[in-house]
Design a protein around this motif. Structure first.
Motif, PDB file in Angstrom:
ATOM      1  N   UNK A 208       3.643 -13.205 -12.070  1.00  0.00           N
ATOM      2  CA  UNK A 208       2.775 -13.965 -13.214  1.00  0.00           C
ATOM      3  C   UNK A 208       3.183 -13.428 -14.345  1.00  0.00           C
ATOM      4  N   UNK A 209       3.078 -11.902 -14.538  1.00  0.00           N
ATOM      5  CA  UNK A 209       3.467 -11.479 -15.934  1.00  0.00           C
ATOM      6  C   UNK A 209       4.689 -11.824 -16.564  1.00  0.00           C
ATOM      7  N   UNK A 210       5.784 -11.606 -15.762  1.00  0.00           N
ATOM      8  CA  UNK A 210       7.285 -12.013 -16.289  1.00  0.00           C
ATOM      9  C   UNK A 210       7.405 -13.264 -16.417  1.00  0.00           C
ATOM     10  N   UNK A 211       6.715 -14.196 -15.625  1.00  0.00           N
ATOM     11  CA  UNK A 211       6.759 -15.599 -16.085  1.00  0.00           C
ATOM     12  C   UNK A 211       6.164 -16.125 -17.229  1.00  0.00           C
ATOM     13  N   UNK A 212       4.854 -15.341 -17.487  1.00  0.00           N
ATOM     14  CA  UNK A 212       4.273 -15.571 -18.607  1.00  0.00           C
ATOM     15  C   UNK A 212       5.170 -15.256 -20.035  1.00  0.00           C
ATOM     16  N   UNK A 213       5.794 -14.003 -19.783  1.00  0.00           N
ATOM     17  CA  UNK A 213       6.571 -13.552 -20.973  1.00  0.00           C
ATOM     18  C   UNK A 213       7.770 -14.490 -20.996  1.00  0.00           C
ATOM     19  N   UNK A 214       8.293 -14.905 -20.120  1.00  0.00           N
ATOM     20  CA  UNK A 214       9.537 -15.871 -19.921  1.00  0.00           C
ATOM     21  C   UNK A 214       9.346 -17.054 -20.804  1.00  0.00           C
ATOM     22  N   UNK A 215       7.886 -17.535 -20.304  1.00  0.00           N
ATOM     23  CA  UNK A 215       7.641 -18.988 -21.017  1.00  0.00           C
ATOM     24  C   UNK A 215       7.320 -18.804 -22.536  1.00  0.00           C
ATOM     25  N   UNK A 237      11.517 -18.952 -11.965  1.00  0.00           N
ATOM     26  CA  UNK A 237      11.051 -18.767 -13.122  1.00  0.00           C
ATOM     27  C   UNK A 237      12.069 -19.207 -14.446  1.00  0.00           C
ATOM     28  N   UNK A 238      13.261 -19.038 -14.233  1.00  0.00           N
ATOM     29  CA  UNK A 238      14.524 -19.573 -15.341  1.00  0.00           C
ATOM     30  C   UNK A 238      14.187 -21.053 -15.329  1.00  0.00           C
ATOM     31  N   UNK A 239      14.211 -21.644 -14.125  1.00  0.00           N
ATOM     32  CA  UNK A 239      14.288 -23.217 -14.216  1.00  0.00           C
ATOM     33  C   UNK A 239      13.031 -23.550 -14.901  1.00  0.00           C
ATOM     34  N   UNK A 240      11.915 -22.945 -14.834  1.00  0.00           N
ATOM     35  CA  UNK A 240      10.569 -23.405 -15.380  1.00  0.00           C
ATOM     36  C   UNK A 240      10.537 -23.384 -16.814  1.00  0.00           C
ATOM     37  N   UNK A 241      11.628 -22.431 -17.610  1.00  0.00           N
ATOM     38  CA  UNK A 241      11.647 -22.649 -18.904  1.00  0.00           C
ATOM     39  C   UNK A 241      13.025 -22.629 -19.560  1.00  0.00           C
ATOM     40  N   UNK A 242      13.726 -23.272 -18.828  1.00  0.00           N
ATOM     41  CA  UNK A 242      15.098 -23.737 -19.175  1.00  0.00           C
ATOM     42  C   UNK A 242      16.049 -22.669 -19.576  1.00  0.00           C
ATOM     43  N   UNK A 243      15.788 -21.262 -18.631  1.00  0.00           N
ATOM     44  CA  UNK A 243      16.758 -20.412 -18.872  1.00  0.00           C
ATOM     45  C   UNK A 243      17.722 -20.135 -17.789  1.00  0.00           C
TER      46      UNK A 243
END
Length: 460
Positions: A208-215, A237-243
């Motif tokens: 959750x923390x990494x996902x928040x940082x990525x977004x 995680x990457x797909x959720x932020x376009x990464x």
């Protein structure tokens, strides 16, 4: 109510101590499983974040519960109890409720007002439900707590005052990798988010923390790359932020290329050693590297902060961060505290009313039994009474009993909602000579809805 909480947080322990007691999701599940065979604890929820480890339980006795909770925390963290004890705090009953409401509202966080803790508590509650360690007591408490947390953020400006740990961390390292002319801490009135645009950031971890940082980075315009030991998690995680998702084997090369490194893996030891960063720095041609380590224990060897061009922020340094707008924060905190006080009072009053309700039900049941017995005796003595007369006599007797019981039962509920209300319940039992076993046999009602529950064995 017999809620007990024992734990330690950034307020009671240094980061080093929190690192020693860090529990993985599997570790939390094993701790919850032990509650099933405990003598003094019958329910449990464990909140384990980078800044706290807390065990909430329904305790049959205070001292027995404290002893068992301490032994469990020691056993599952591997830290001897004598070393753990100086950092532990214990709250019981209403103080435990107040503490949880402060936590979910962001008042007990390292960064006051941050909202991520609300999601972490929700996930902790779900894990406990899955483990089968939640019942009536903690179920009501945590459902109410989550509502209180939402209310605090919806009805106050605490979000404006409080920033997430990710945001605070990024604000501390982003200026170090900004274009030439931007000095750390001197962004010429511009938000750090403006400096992220065009930067390349590597996020290690998929929690959750990494996902928040990525977004957060993606929303600010950074090119985000996500690495994780499980490729599917990194891709999610990457797909959720376009990464872009990359395997961990590409880590050495990426650290030499990116502007920012954010990591929070939840691993048991160092994931990014000094030698790896040292080699990457040598290939960067003097370009600065900002590293934000949000993991507990640390993912990054702290010695990398000595390398030229490396700016490292971790939980220890973030703990020292101060909010510049102290006056506004104080006002927002006061608003949230007012909500917490109101909600604690309401929850405690509801619980006290719920505790007296079985006595009221037992009293009315006893009265019904007496009425039925007397009506049956009357029918035996006056067998010639017609049905209409019998019905009228029966209705009259029941009305008299109802009217006699109405005032004392309504009044005892009103008095029970106040502190010390248990004394009135005890007086009612004594005055009407109610058998304790008949009270314990009553199914407890839901204190919020007024409807009957199903857990006849709930302790009061």
């Amino acid at each position: 109510m017999s809620v007990l909480v024992m734990g330690l947080s950034h307020r009671s322990a240094p980061v080093e101590a929190l690192e020693d007691v860090a529990l993985s999701r599997d570790g939390v599940a094993k701790l919850l499983d032990e509650v099933h065979v405990a003598d003094h604890l019958s329910e449990a929820v464990v909140i384990a974040t980078c800044n706290r480890l807390e065990l909430y339980a329904d305790a049959a006795t205070f001292h027995g519960g404290v002893d068992e909770a301490g032994a469990m925390l020691s056993a599952h963290t591997g830290v001897p109890l004598e070393l753990l004890t100086p950092y532990l705090y214990v709250h019981y009953e209403e103080r435990a409720v107040s503490h949880l409401f402060h936590v979910v509202s962001g008042l007990d966080s390292m960064v006051v007002g941050e909202s991520q803790i609300l999601g972490q508590v929700r996930e902790s509650f779900r894990l406990a439900q899955t483990s089968g360690t939640t019942g009536r007591v903690l179920g009501e408490l945590f459902q109410t707590a989550l509502r209180v947390g939402k209310r605090a953020h919806a009805e106050t400006d605490i979000d404006a005052a409080g920033r997430s740990l990710v945001t605070v961390g990024l604000a501390s390292v982003v200026p170090s990798v900004a274009p030439e002319g931007w000095a750390v801490g001197q962004v010429d009135g511009r938000s750090w988010r403006h400096l992220v645009e065009g930067c390349r950031a590597l996020v290690v971890g998929a929690g959750s923390m990494s996902a928040l940082a990525a977004s957060t980075l993606a929303e600010a315009g950074a090119d985000v790359v996500v690495g994780n030991r499980t490729p599917e998690h990194a891709e999610r995680v990457a797909a959720a932020v376009g990464g872009t998702a990359v395997p961990m084997s590409e880590m050495p090369a990426l650290i030499a290329e990116v502007d920012l490194l954010v990591t929070c893996t939840g691993a048991a030891g160092v994931v990014i050693p000094f030698e790896l960063v040292e080699a990457a720095v040598a290939r960067r041609g003097g370009r600065p590297l900002g590293i934000l380590d949000l993991a507990l224990p640390h993912d990054v060897d702290g010695a990398v902060a000595e390398l030229p061009g490396v700016v490292l922020a971790d939980l220890a340094t973030l703990a020292q961060a101060q909010d510049a707008d102290g006056g506004a924060v104080a006002d927002h905190v006061a608003d949230v505290r007012a909500i917490v006080v109101e909600e604690v009072d309401a929850f405690s009053a509801a619980r006290r009313i719920a505790q007296v309700a079985p006595t009221v039900v037992a009293l009315r049941t006893m009265a019904d039994t007496v009425v039925e017995a007397e009506l049956s005796r009357m029918q035996g003595r006056l067998p010639d009474l017609d049905d209409r007369t019998k019905a009228e006599v029966s209705a009259t007797v029941r009305r008299v009993v109802d009217k006699l019981l109405h005032s004392p039962t309504v009044r005892v509920k009103e008095l029970a909602s106040q502190p010390g209300g248990a004394d009135y319940e005890a007086a009612l039992r004594e005055l009407f000579a109610l058998d304790r076993r008949s009270i314990d046999a009553v199914v407890k009602p839901d204190p919020r809805s007024g409807e009957s529950g199903t857990d006849a064995g709930e302790r009061t």
